[in-house]
Structures are given as structure tokens and as C-alpha cells.
Design an enzyme around this catalytic site. Structure first.
Site, PDB file in Angstrom:
ATOM      1  CB  CYS A  67      37.869  50.363  38.923  1.00  0.00           C
ATOM      2  SG  CYS A  67      37.818  52.140  39.059  1.00  0.00           S
ATOM      3  CB  CYS A  96      38.482  50.978  35.683  1.00  0.00           C
ATOM      4  SG  CYS A  96      39.535  51.872  36.833  1.00  0.00           S
TER       5      CYS A  96
END
Length: 135
Positions: free
Chosen positions: A64, A67
Site C-alpha cells: 500500500c 501506508c
């Protein structure tokens, strides 16, 4: 993986290095941990429920991009908010425990052992404000 689990416990206060994220800013207060698997995350959740210490869990994933962008800020904020326990959990390393997480990153905030707030998505200023609110 019994031996690896032992090593993860030794390193759990040194930041999320067990998730292969060792290039993050250092944590100077021992309040940042990384869950190294479902069993470890269940143990951390049990500690949170038994504790009066506020906590935040950052549910993310190595694949991600968002993230990865917020994780260094999460680590830096752990140095600013010393009285909050910071936990990073990779959803791929903890699939059983994180099966209800539908969006990454997700931040869950705990006070007196109970989940009191949740924030979906990133944003350093938003995260800072939520941490301030729950500290």
C-alpha cells in the site's frame, strides 16, 4: 517459526523492523511495536484491553503506497506522544486478526481498553489531531 517469534519479542520495542521496515525513524520511548503475526497481535490486543494506557493501531500493508507514506510520520509521532502505545500491524502478516479491516491504512484508537475511534486513510495533520485528542 518459533525461533523467529522469540527474536521478534526481543526487538518489539525497536519499531516495526520485524515487518521488514527497519529504515524508519527511531523510537526513543519504547512505545512503538510491530505485530509479527496473528498470535502476537492477539497478545498486543489483550494487553491494550487490560491496560489504561491509550493506544493506536496502524493497520497497513507493504504493497500500500499510502501506508508506506504515512508510516514514517506514525513513527515520528510516537516520539511526540510518549504516553500513547503505537502499534503497527501489516494485514498480510496478521490475516486472521485483521480480516475486518477493509481499508488501508486504518488507525484504531483505544482508551481504557476500549476502541473509541477509527480513522480511515492517511494525513499527517489528521493523525496528529486524533492523537492529540486521545492523548
Amino acid at each position: 517459526m518459533g525461533e523467529d517469534g522469540e527474536e521478534d519479542k526481543k526487538n518489539e520495542n525497536k519499531g516495526p523492523s520485524s515487518s521488514g521496515l527497519s529504515s524508519l525513524p527511531p523510537n526513543h520511548h519504547g512505545n512503538l511495536r510491530s505485530a509479527s503475526g496473528d498470535g502476537h497481535l492477539k497478545e498486543i490486543l489483550g494487553d491494550i484491553k487490560a491496560s489504561k494506557t491509550p493506544a493506536v493501531i496502524n493497520y497497513g500493508a507493504s504493497w500500500c503506497r499510502v501506508c508506506s507514506q504515512i508510516l514514517p510520520s506514525f513513527c515520528q509521532l510516537s516520539n511526540k506522544f510518549k504516553k500513547i502505545s503505537f502499534i503497527y500491524a501489516d494485514i498480510d502478516e496478521c490475516p486472521e486478526t485483521t480480516q475486518n479491516i477493509r481499508y488501508t491504512p486504518t488507525f484504531q484508537f483505544f482508551r481504557n481498553g476500549e476502541k473509541v475511534d477509527e480513522m480511515l486513510g492517511a494525513g499527517e495533520e489528521r493523525l496528529h489531531d486524533r492523537l492529540w485528542l486521545h492523548s
